[in-house]
Design a protein around this motif. Structure first.
Motif, mmCIF file in Angstrom:
data_model
loop_
_atom_site.group_PDB
_atom_site.id
_atom_site.type_symbol
_atom_site.label_atom_id
_atom_site.label_comp_id
_atom_site.label_asym_id
_atom_site.label_seq_id
_atom_site.Cartn_x
_atom_site.Cartn_y
_atom_site.Cartn_z
ATOM 1 N N UNK A 28 -16.246 -14.115 9.267
ATOM 2 C CA UNK A 28 -17.200 -15.517 8.883
ATOM 3 C C UNK A 28 -17.744 -16.059 9.995
ATOM 4 N N UNK A 29 -16.859 -16.236 10.807
ATOM 5 C CA UNK A 29 -17.226 -17.029 12.352
ATOM 6 C C UNK A 29 -18.412 -16.228 12.943
ATOM 7 N N UNK A 30 -18.328 -15.067 12.906
ATOM 8 C CA UNK A 30 -19.370 -14.416 13.800
ATOM 9 C C UNK A 30 -20.771 -14.364 12.803
ATOM 10 N N UNK A 31 -20.594 -14.107 11.488
ATOM 11 C CA UNK A 31 -21.755 -14.297 10.762
ATOM 12 C C UNK A 31 -22.239 -15.584 10.880
ATOM 13 N N UNK A 32 -21.608 -16.691 10.711
ATOM 14 C CA UNK A 32 -22.285 -18.202 10.721
ATOM 15 C C UNK A 32 -22.809 -18.499 12.224
ATOM 16 N N UNK A 33 -22.296 -17.876 13.001
ATOM 17 C CA UNK A 33 -22.774 -18.237 14.497
ATOM 18 C C UNK A 33 -24.075 -17.421 14.665
ATOM 19 N N UNK A 34 -24.095 -16.281 14.068
ATOM 20 C CA UNK A 34 -25.238 -15.522 14.266
ATOM 21 C C UNK A 34 -26.507 -16.304 13.360
ATOM 22 N N UNK A 69 -26.900 -16.582 10.296
ATOM 23 C CA UNK A 69 -27.253 -15.868 8.825
ATOM 24 C C UNK A 69 -26.444 -16.736 7.544
ATOM 25 N N UNK A 70 -27.068 -17.436 6.933
ATOM 26 C CA UNK A 70 -26.557 -18.217 5.899
ATOM 27 C C UNK A 70 -26.697 -17.387 4.525
ATOM 28 N N UNK A 71 -26.135 -18.181 3.586
ATOM 29 C CA UNK A 71 -26.156 -17.540 2.354
ATOM 30 C C UNK A 71 -24.823 -16.920 2.025
ATOM 31 N N UNK A 72 -24.362 -16.610 0.988
ATOM 32 C CA UNK A 72 -22.991 -15.981 0.395
ATOM 33 C C UNK A 72 -22.985 -14.724 0.579
ATOM 34 N N UNK A 73 -24.034 -13.929 0.378
ATOM 35 C CA UNK A 73 -23.780 -12.555 0.870
ATOM 36 C C UNK A 73 -23.357 -12.113 2.159
ATOM 37 N N UNK A 74 -23.794 -12.530 3.328
ATOM 38 C CA UNK A 74 -23.273 -12.233 4.617
ATOM 39 C C UNK A 74 -21.774 -12.731 4.612
ATOM 40 N N UNK A 75 -21.468 -13.692 4.124
ATOM 41 C CA UNK A 75 -20.131 -14.554 4.268
ATOM 42 C C UNK A 75 -19.140 -13.534 3.392
ATOM 43 N N UNK A 76 -19.523 -13.260 2.270
ATOM 44 C CA UNK A 76 -18.430 -12.331 1.535
ATOM 45 C C UNK A 76 -18.509 -10.912 2.025
ATOM 46 N N UNK A 77 -19.478 -10.552 2.499
ATOM 47 C CA UNK A 77 -19.584 -9.026 3.161
ATOM 48 C C UNK A 77 -18.633 -9.051 4.444
ATOM 49 N N UNK A 110 -16.283 -11.353 5.046
ATOM 50 C CA UNK A 110 -14.779 -11.321 4.537
ATOM 51 C C UNK A 110 -14.234 -10.229 4.098
ATOM 52 N N UNK A 111 -14.964 -9.651 3.298
ATOM 53 C CA UNK A 111 -14.347 -8.017 2.654
ATOM 54 C C UNK A 111 -14.192 -7.151 3.942
ATOM 55 N N UNK A 112 -15.285 -7.027 4.852
ATOM 56 C CA UNK A 112 -14.961 -6.214 5.936
ATOM 57 C C UNK A 112 -13.659 -6.399 6.644
ATOM 58 N N UNK A 113 -13.378 -7.822 6.870
ATOM 59 C CA UNK A 113 -12.178 -8.294 7.681
ATOM 60 C C UNK A 113 -11.014 -7.567 6.856
ATOM 61 N N UNK A 114 -10.904 -7.711 5.547
ATOM 62 C CA UNK A 114 -9.904 -7.479 4.423
ATOM 63 C C UNK A 114 -9.718 -5.802 4.732
ATOM 64 N N UNK A 115 -10.787 -4.950 4.655
ATOM 65 C CA UNK A 115 -10.749 -3.595 4.782
ATOM 66 C C UNK A 115 -10.358 -3.123 6.211
ATOM 67 N N UNK A 116 -10.598 -3.825 7.282
ATOM 68 C CA UNK A 116 -10.141 -3.211 8.535
ATOM 69 C C UNK A 116 -8.625 -3.722 8.825
ATOM 70 N N UNK A 117 -8.423 -4.832 8.198
ATOM 71 C CA UNK A 117 -6.935 -5.349 8.276
ATOM 72 C C UNK A 117 -5.904 -4.431 7.705
#
Length: 60
Positions: free
Chosen positions: A21-27, A29-37, A39-46
């Motif tokens: 989420x920090x990387x997305x916001x630093x890049x 990209x605003x909006x809920x879709x990149x933030x949710x994506x 977060x979901x990618x972080x959960x899958x990688x975890x």
């Protein structure tokens, strides 16, 4: 092993989702879709990360 995995997963998922989420916001990209994506990618990688870490700790 399952309790250790769940503990490791909660920690790893929180950290990796936060990093994503920090990387997305630093890049910029605003909006809920990149933030949710992110977060979901972080959960899958975890999932495999927590499994490998729990397995490694268990063998020690």
């Amino acid at each position: 092993m399952m309790r250790l995995f769940l503990l490791m997963f909660t920690l790893a998922a929180t950290v990796l989702a936060g990093v994503g989420i920090t990387a997305v916001l630093a890049a910029g990209m605003d909006g809920w879709q990149p933030i949710v994506a992110a977060a979901a990618a972080g959960g899958l990688i975890a999932l495999p990360a927590a499994w490998m870490a729990a397995k490694k700790i268990r063998t020690l």
